[in-house]
Design a protein around this motif. Structure first.
Motif, PDB file in Angstrom:
ATOM      1  N   VAL A   1      -1.669   1.875   6.589  1.00  0.00           N
ATOM      2  CA  VAL A   1      -0.803   1.546   7.730  1.00  0.00           C
ATOM      3  C   VAL A   1      -1.331   0.341   8.524  1.00  0.00           C
ATOM      4  CG1 VAL A   1       0.174   2.402   9.907  1.00  0.00           C
ATOM      5  CG2 VAL A   1       0.261   3.835   7.849  1.00  0.00           C
ATOM      6  N   PRO A   2      -2.641   0.299   8.871  1.00  0.00           N
ATOM      7  CA  PRO A   2      -3.126  -0.885   9.612  1.00  0.00           C
ATOM      8  C   PRO A   2      -2.965  -2.180   8.820  1.00  0.00           C
ATOM      9  CG  PRO A   2      -4.846   0.816   9.481  1.00  0.00           C
ATOM     10  CD  PRO A   2      -3.693   1.300   8.666  1.00  0.00           C
ATOM     11  N   MET A   3      -2.981  -2.093   7.504  1.00  0.00           N
ATOM     12  CA  MET A   3      -2.742  -3.288   6.675  1.00  0.00           C
ATOM     13  C   MET A   3      -1.273  -3.678   6.771  1.00  0.00           C
ATOM     14  SD  MET A   3      -3.345  -4.135   2.648  1.00  0.00           S
ATOM     15  CE  MET A   3      -3.044  -2.540   1.934  1.00  0.00           C
ATOM     16  N   LEU A   4      -0.380  -2.705   6.575  1.00  0.00           N
ATOM     17  CA  LEU A   4       1.054  -3.010   6.564  1.00  0.00           C
ATOM     18  C   LEU A   4       1.512  -3.499   7.942  1.00  0.00           C
ATOM     19  CD1 LEU A   4       2.356  -0.098   4.280  1.00  0.00           C
ATOM     20  CD2 LEU A   4       1.582  -2.398   3.652  1.00  0.00           C
ATOM     21  N   GLU A   5       0.827  -3.030   8.996  1.00  0.00           N
ATOM     22  CA  GLU A   5       1.199  -3.467  10.350  1.00  0.00           C
ATOM     23  C   GLU A   5       0.622  -4.822  10.711  1.00  0.00           C
ATOM     24  OE1 GLU A   5       2.263   0.793  12.463  1.00  0.00           O
ATOM     25  OE2 GLU A   5       0.296  -0.071  12.876  1.00  0.00           O
ATOM     26  N   SER A   6      -0.254  -5.384   9.842  1.00  0.00           N
ATOM     27  CA  SER A   6      -0.824  -6.671  10.244  1.00  0.00           C
ATOM     28  C   SER A   6      -0.374  -7.825   9.346  1.00  0.00           C
ATOM     29  CB  SER A   6      -2.353  -6.581  10.304  1.00  0.00           C
ATOM     30  OG  SER A   6      -2.852  -6.403   9.017  1.00  0.00           O
TER      31      SER A   6
ATOM     32  N   GLU B   1       2.476   9.171  -4.533  1.00  0.00           N
ATOM     33  CA  GLU B   1       2.380  10.310  -5.439  1.00  0.00           C
ATOM     34  C   GLU B   1       2.161  11.559  -4.579  1.00  0.00           C
ATOM     35  OE1 GLU B   1       3.180  11.301  -8.855  1.00  0.00           O
ATOM     36  OE2 GLU B   1       2.536   9.202  -8.899  1.00  0.00           O
ATOM     37  N   HIS B   2       1.620  11.350  -3.381  1.00  0.00           N
ATOM     38  CA  HIS B   2       1.339  12.408  -2.405  1.00  0.00           C
ATOM     39  C   HIS B   2       2.571  12.603  -1.516  1.00  0.00           C
ATOM     40  CE1 HIS B   2       1.130   8.958   0.215  1.00  0.00           C
ATOM     41  NE2 HIS B   2       0.302   8.401  -0.655  1.00  0.00           N
ATOM     42  N   ASP B   3       2.598  13.671  -0.683  1.00  0.00           N
ATOM     43  CA  ASP B   3       3.718  13.780   0.253  1.00  0.00           C
ATOM     44  C   ASP B   3       3.252  13.736   1.705  1.00  0.00           C
ATOM     45  OD1 ASP B   3       3.992  16.947  -1.260  1.00  0.00           O
ATOM     46  OD2 ASP B   3       2.725  16.406   0.431  1.00  0.00           O
ATOM     47  N   ILE B   4       2.246  12.895   1.963  1.00  0.00           N
ATOM     48  CA  ILE B   4       1.734  12.726   3.318  1.00  0.00           C
ATOM     49  C   ILE B   4       2.719  11.816   4.066  1.00  0.00           C
ATOM     50  CG2 ILE B   4      -0.276  12.023   4.660  1.00  0.00           C
ATOM     51  CD1 ILE B   4      -1.795  11.908   1.875  1.00  0.00           C
ATOM     52  N   ALA B   5       3.094  12.209   5.291  1.00  0.00           N
ATOM     53  CA  ALA B   5       4.020  11.380   6.079  1.00  0.00           C
ATOM     54  C   ALA B   5       3.322  10.092   6.507  1.00  0.00           C
ATOM     55  CB  ALA B   5       4.476  12.155   7.303  1.00  0.00           C
ATOM     56  N   ILE B   6       4.046   8.979   6.407  1.00  0.00           N
ATOM     57  CA  ILE B   6       3.463   7.686   6.785  1.00  0.00           C
ATOM     58  C   ILE B   6       4.316   7.043   7.858  1.00  0.00           C
ATOM     59  CG2 ILE B   6       2.842   5.400   5.891  1.00  0.00           C
ATOM     60  CD1 ILE B   6       2.052   6.799   3.350  1.00  0.00           C
ATOM     61  N   ASN B   7       3.731   6.826   9.026  1.00  0.00           N
ATOM     62  CA  ASN B   7       4.491   6.273  10.150  1.00  0.00           C
ATOM     63  C   ASN B   7       4.065   4.849  10.436  1.00  0.00           C
ATOM     64  OD1 ASN B   7       5.844   8.813  10.680  1.00  0.00           O
ATOM     65  ND2 ASN B   7       3.810   9.512  11.323  1.00  0.00           N
ATOM     66  N   ILE B   8       5.024   3.945  10.280  1.00  0.00           N
ATOM     67  CA  ILE B   8       4.736   2.532  10.467  1.00  0.00           C
ATOM     68  C   ILE B   8       5.592   2.011  11.625  1.00  0.00           C
ATOM     69  CG2 ILE B   8       4.886   0.251   9.359  1.00  0.00           C
ATOM     70  CD1 ILE B   8       4.416   1.739   6.706  1.00  0.00           C
ATOM     71  N   ALA B   9       4.997   1.207  12.497  1.00  0.00           N
ATOM     72  CA  ALA B   9       5.714   0.651  13.655  1.00  0.00           C
ATOM     73  C   ALA B   9       7.009  -0.004  13.204  1.00  0.00           C
ATOM     74  CB  ALA B   9       4.822  -0.366  14.361  1.00  0.00           C
TER      75      ALA B   9
ATOM     76  N   GLY C   1       0.822  -1.206   0.000  1.00  0.00           N
ATOM     77  CA  GLY C   1       0.000   0.000   0.000  1.00  0.00           C
ATOM     78  C   GLY C   1       0.849   1.247   0.000  1.00  0.00           C
ATOM     79  N   ASP C   2       0.197   2.387  -0.252  1.00  0.00           N
ATOM     80  CA  ASP C   2       0.953   3.644  -0.371  1.00  0.00           C
ATOM     81  C   ASP C   2       0.457   4.769   0.529  1.00  0.00           C
ATOM     82  OD1 ASP C   2      -1.483   3.997  -1.883  1.00  0.00           O
ATOM     83  OD2 ASP C   2      -0.571   5.832  -2.672  1.00  0.00           O
TER      84      ASP C   2
END
Ligand code: 2M8
Ligand code: MG
Ligand code: MG
Length: 264
Positions: free
Chosen positions: A216-221, A231-239, A210-211
């Motif tokens: 995030v809840p998908m990538l963390e599970s 394509e966006h510049d939203i910060a993404i914080n993953i455990a 995912g992007d």
């Protein structure tokens, strides 16, 4: 092995919705009978079209985890409808979400516009979809995408009011999304992993791609996660406990790069 994937900005190009760069991996997964499970903020009506075009036979998750769609081969107690699908709703109904949004807007005077306020033409304008696809995106069942046109402070207050009403706010590539608070892409994955376990007697290895912040809840599970360059510049914080690979390429090229990394 189960592969879970976001669509916009992941399997599909953010702007053109093209997936050509992912074709050889799609063929490889199909050849090895690996279920590819779409996990998206799109509606069931939108996903059904793509699911057919890709020739998939797997379940899929729509509206940011608010609903799960099972083919007959994944059903236990559920009875598939005449098109062969059983729907599991984990979230809140679209009607309740809209009622809450309208009540909050009336009392707080927040400036925002959701798909429920848009005509199909406006949905097309904001998403770049053609009118036919915009019509399918308009058929919401359990989540509302919206454009926030108010201050950041107001947004934080809005978030708290939603929590108070048993709802939650997440963010995709273009829109904020309001949905039930017990849904989300991670919870829907947990549900399908449990179902797989019941059907096969063992837990699957899981990969997720995912992007966006809503991924995030998908990538963390999942066991192996791929964060596709956005394509966006939203910060993404993953455990930092997550087994994470971050791609250098965007969209479907990044998607293939991620699968090369974990499964290549
Ligand atoms: C909406 O979701 C995207 C995905 O991340 C976004 O927030 O940018 C959805 O409402 C979906 O139904 C629609 O097809 C898509 C189009 O860009 O936007
Ligand atoms: Mg996305
Ligand atoms: Mg998405």
């Amino acid at each position: 092995l189960l592969v879970f994937t976001d669509l916009d900005g992941s399997l599909l190009d953010h702007a053109t919705y093209d997936y050509t760069p992912a074709m050889s991996w799609l063929a490889r997964l199909e050849k090895n009978a690996v279920p590819l499970i779409i996990n998206t903020s799109k509606t069931a009506a939108e996903v059904m079209v793509l699911h057919q075009a890709l020739g998939l036979v797997s379940p899929f998750i729509t509206e940011n985890g608010a609903s799960i769609h099972l083919p007959a081969s994944w059903c236990l107690d559920e009875t598939p409808d005449d098109r062969g699908w059983a729907d599991i709703v984990l979230g809140e109904s679209y009607r309740r979400i809209r009622n809450v949004l309208e009540a909050i807007r009336a009392t707080e005077r927040f400036q925002f516009r959701g798909f429920g306020d848009f005509s199909t033409e406006e949905v097309a304008e904001h998403t770049g979809l053609d009118t036919q696809d915009a019509e399918l995106a308009h058929l919401r069942e359990a989540s509302e995408p919206l454009i926030w046109e108010d201050s950041d402070d107001a947004l934080e207050r809005f978030r708290l009011l939603l929590i108070g009403a048993g709802l939650s706010l997440t963010q995709g590539g273009r829109f904020y999304h309001v949905l039930g608070d017990n849904s989300g892409k991670g919870r829907a994955i947990a549900w399908l992993v449990d179902r797989y376990h019941l059907l096969k007697g063992r837990r699957p290895l899981t990969v997720g791609l995912g992007d966006g912040p809503n991924d995030v809840p998908m990538l963390e599970s999942v066991d192996r996660a791929v964060l596709i360059r956005g394509e966006h510049d939203i910060a993404i914080n993953i455990a930092d406990t997550v087994n994470l690979y971050t791609t250098t390429q965007k969209g479907p090229a990044g998607w293939s790069e991620g699968l090369d990394h974990w499964l290549g």
